[in-house]
Scaffold this motif. Sequence first.
Motif, short mmCIF file in Angstrom:
data_model
loop_
_atom_site.label_atom_id
_atom_site.label_comp_id
_atom_site.label_asym_id
_atom_site.label_seq_id
_atom_site.Cartn_x
_atom_site.Cartn_y
_atom_site.Cartn_z
N ALA A 139 0.81 -1.22 0.00
CA ALA A 139 0.00 0.00 0.00
C ALA A 139 0.85 1.27 0.00
N GLY A 140 2.16 1.14 0.01
CA GLY A 140 3.05 2.30 -0.07
C GLY A 140 3.13 3.07 1.22
N PHE A 141 3.02 2.39 2.33
CA PHE A 141 3.11 3.04 3.64
C PHE A 141 4.60 3.24 3.97
N PRO A 142 5.01 4.35 4.58
CA PRO A 142 4.19 5.46 5.10
C PRO A 142 3.74 6.39 3.99
N PRO A 143 2.65 7.15 4.20
CA PRO A 143 2.10 8.03 3.16
C PRO A 143 2.99 9.25 2.92
N THR A 144 2.78 9.88 1.77
CA THR A 144 3.51 11.11 1.41
C THR A 144 2.63 12.31 1.74
N PRO A 145 3.21 13.49 1.83
CA PRO A 145 2.40 14.67 2.13
C PRO A 145 1.37 14.99 1.06
N HIS A 146 1.63 14.47 -0.18
CA HIS A 146 0.69 14.78 -1.27
C HIS A 146 -0.47 13.78 -1.31
N SER A 147 -0.47 12.81 -0.48
CA SER A 147 -1.56 11.79 -0.49
C SER A 147 -2.14 11.62 0.90
N PRO A 148 -2.85 12.63 1.44
CA PRO A 148 -3.45 12.50 2.79
C PRO A 148 -4.52 11.42 2.81
N GLY A 149 -4.62 10.78 3.94
CA GLY A 149 -5.63 9.71 4.10
C GLY A 149 -5.10 8.36 3.72
N THR A 150 -3.93 8.33 3.09
CA THR A 150 -3.39 7.04 2.70
C THR A 150 -3.05 6.20 3.92
N ALA A 151 -2.60 6.84 5.02
CA ALA A 151 -2.24 6.11 6.23
C ALA A 151 -3.42 5.34 6.77
N GLY A 152 -4.57 5.99 6.84
CA GLY A 152 -5.76 5.30 7.36
C GLY A 152 -6.17 4.14 6.49
N GLY A 153 -6.14 4.34 5.19
CA GLY A 153 -6.53 3.27 4.30
C GLY A 153 -5.59 2.09 4.37
N ALA A 154 -4.27 2.38 4.39
CA ALA A 154 -3.30 1.29 4.45
C ALA A 154 -3.41 0.52 5.76
N VAL A 155 -3.56 1.25 6.85
CA VAL A 155 -3.68 0.59 8.15
C VAL A 155 -4.94 -0.26 8.21
N ALA A 156 -6.05 0.25 7.63
CA ALA A 156 -7.30 -0.51 7.61
C ALA A 156 -7.12 -1.81 6.84
N LEU A 157 -6.44 -1.71 5.67
CA LEU A 157 -6.19 -2.93 4.90
C LEU A 157 -5.31 -3.91 5.67
N ALA A 158 -4.30 -3.35 6.34
CA ALA A 158 -3.42 -4.23 7.12
C ALA A 158 -4.19 -4.90 8.27
N TYR A 159 -5.07 -4.15 8.89
CA TYR A 159 -5.86 -4.72 9.99
C TYR A 159 -6.76 -5.83 9.48
N VAL A 160 -7.40 -5.59 8.32
CA VAL A 160 -8.25 -6.63 7.74
C VAL A 160 -7.43 -7.88 7.43
N ALA A 161 -6.23 -7.69 6.89
CA ALA A 161 -5.38 -8.83 6.58
C ALA A 161 -5.03 -9.60 7.85
N MET A 162 -4.69 -8.85 8.93
CA MET A 162 -4.38 -9.51 10.20
C MET A 162 -5.57 -10.33 10.71
N SER A 163 -6.75 -9.73 10.62
CA SER A 163 -7.95 -10.40 11.13
C SER A 163 -8.26 -11.65 10.32
N LEU A 164 -8.15 -11.56 9.01
CA LEU A 164 -8.43 -12.72 8.16
C LEU A 164 -7.45 -13.85 8.43
N VAL A 165 -6.17 -13.50 8.52
CA VAL A 165 -5.18 -14.55 8.80
C VAL A 165 -5.43 -15.17 10.17
N ASP A 166 -5.79 -14.33 11.15
CA ASP A 166 -6.10 -14.84 12.48
C ASP A 166 -7.26 -15.84 12.43
N GLU A 167 -8.33 -15.46 11.68
CA GLU A 167 -9.48 -16.36 11.58
C GLU A 167 -9.11 -17.65 10.87
N VAL A 168 -8.37 -17.53 9.77
CA VAL A 168 -8.02 -18.72 8.98
C VAL A 168 -7.14 -19.67 9.77
#
Length: 843
Positions: A139-168
């Motif tokens: 997801a290109g983390f950490p975000p750049t100053p020209h792309s605000p909101g990228t941090a939240g999106g990337a972290v959300a995707l990472a959290y979903v990935a963690m949760s899915l792997v945990d469930e599986v």
Amino acid sequence: MPNTHSSNDDATGRQLSLLIGLVVVLAAGVAAADFWFAFTHPQPVPHVGLLALLIVGAAVANRVKVYVRVRSSHNGTTWGEIPTLVGLAFLPHAWVVLCCVAGIAIVKIMVRAAPQRAIFSLAKEVLIISAASLVLTLAGFPPTPHSPGTAGGAVALAYVAMSLVDEVVFMPVFAVASRTTILQAIRKDLGDRLIAHVVRLATVVYVIEILATGANLLLLGFVPLLIVCLHLWHSRQLRTKEERRSWRELAKTTDELNSVELTQVLHVAATQGARVFSSDEVEIDLTVSGVDRVVRARGSDVVHDGPRPSRDAYVTEITSDLETGDHSYRAGLLTLGFHGRVKLNEFEQYKLKTFSAALCTAIRNATAYAELQRLNEQNAYDAAHDPLTGLANRRELYDHADQQFQGRSGDGVAALLLIDLNHFKEVNDTLGHAAGDAVLREVARRLADAAEPGDLVARLGGDEFAVLLTNLPTPALAAHRAKTMLATLEQSVTVEGMQITVEAAGGIALAPGSGGVNELMRRADIAMYQAKRAGLPTTTYAHAQDTADVSRLVLGGELQRAVAEHEFVVDFQPIVDLGSGEVTAAEALARWHHPEHGYLTPMEFLQTVERSGRLPAFADAVLDQALEASDLWREAGFDLPVAVNVSPRSLLDPSFPETVLARLRRHAVPADRLIFELAETLTLSQLDVVGRALNELSEAGVRLALDDFGTGVTPLSVLSHIPVHQLKIDREFVGAVQTSSEAAAVIRSTVDLARSLHLSVIADGVESEPQRHALWSLGCVAGQGHLFARPMSAARLLATMQRGTAGRPGTLAASLHDGGAVVRMSRRRSGGSGRSALPHLPA
């Protein structure tokens, strides 16, 4: 019951080992890839303080859990996503993996977790962190100053990935450990888990945004407080939901315990108890209540039901007494077994106590029902079997025969063999009744052993047996079977060291086309007596030799008309005080005023009436006429008891006593003015059957006279079985009183016996004055016979009494004593004992 729990546990253990091994192998490969990437792409080493902070954060986050216990294990959700994602956002990923694994390892060592569980937790953490790291990198983390909101999106995707792997990774292991399906494991508390994930994700994004943008860092001070509040809220939510679910399961299980079958109660309690309390094993021990029975269940399987076996002890065993709330009844002991260390909280302890009390009540109810069922079965068995021999009794024979005849088809012939032992009375008189009983039991055993399948062997009473032979291919086979059965009695019986030979005579009767079991019994009885007279072991009933059969059948067809048209009439013969000649009572004698045959005596029609089913109507007609006569005499000033002959078959009717008492009330006749005469020729077994009705009538005040005394069974035996008030000496002894010293001795002994028992004595068949004087001299004070009067109608007897003898109304003969030799006592009714007062004794 086969022991299946070992195989089930072994299979579960093997599945868990395979799953955990697979997770460890995957984690090892992923960890190797992470460190290889870190080695090929060197990055600066983070500050030691940051690493230590990450280790502490991972340890604390994984130590603080919302626990849910499954069997011996405590599983729950953690806050480990927060330090993991924060670390991944600002530190090299390999160092995050290393620090988080180190923090979790420290926690596992502190709590002394099982090695297998610890290794699985570390491997799962490696997979979860690596999945989040991969998503953040892509997801290109950490975000750049020209792309605000990228941090939240990337972290959300990472959290979903963690949760899915945990469930599986976790859900298959959880499903195997809890013996459920993966789908059921995923669905369990899914809504609560989603809410918790949303809250954690918001917290992670909040922290990372503050740290990444350099906002007011004081806001981070609220994060621990927020996490604590969220943790407490989530814990309370899960605990409340778990308690509600637990109460629902407990209520459902309690409802399932409402069964009358003890086995079902125990099996439901054992299997459902393991689910309600998440235990590895449930044991219900009933040995405390005196029953050597233990029921054990693991999961949904009952692994043992029987006497207490040996078993390995669990790490944790929690016991609860199975007793009612008031401690008045204790059924046994309930034990919950856990492989790990478990301590029930206050709620679980209360739930266990509630479950134990409900189970105790269910066990007591099922046990009481089983005992009631056993008593009912025992009573039903006793009602259908002879207590001495265990064979079927007369009632069971009749019922079985009726069923046989009603369902009879063309597959065979049915016959009845009636057996009577010869000279059995000599065994009782010589060796005693105990020896006689031993002989009867041995005879019963031999007959039962010789019977074919489908035959019914019964004891009718005394020394009389019957065998219902069924499914005979031909009628001739009945005689062959009868001879075979009687042949088993030829071998001598050893009683008290003596060899006793048993002889018997048998009568065979084939099932008739009409008349049912009563006619079959009558025919077999005729055949048996023919065998006795001829000295033969068996005789088959022949219609041509039954001289009474045709006339009885003709009369039987006319009984309905005779009852409807009141052809049965009653004459009365007075009973007279032998000393004074005064009438003291009257005996009712039934007659059939047949339009063609004239007056028929009971000897000519009574057996036909008894077998026809018209006996109740006949008995009612006779009793009504007798009570009407009593009313007539009493109104004229002669308060005389009336004696009525009663058939033993009437006494077998449970409603007979109430019918008699109802008619007494309707005619307003006192109960002690009615006397029932019963023939002494009855057997003791018959007296046992009718004794209940006789006792009920006697308690109401009705008196009982024993007719034909001296011709039947032993007098003392009869008197000990029924409530006798009067003895009537048989006319055979009365007729020979002048010529036979033996007859005189019998009469004198009867009088002495009656005086000692406070009974009155009546001589039947007094024909002459010399007989009257002889009886008077022997102490007999009352009699009846042609000397005084022949049977006559009620009105004629009243006129005769009013006329009297020598100007004395109420007398039918001159007094045997002069006025100075006797003191006249006023006649009075019997007292509370129900015994009638004796007439005047000779001076």
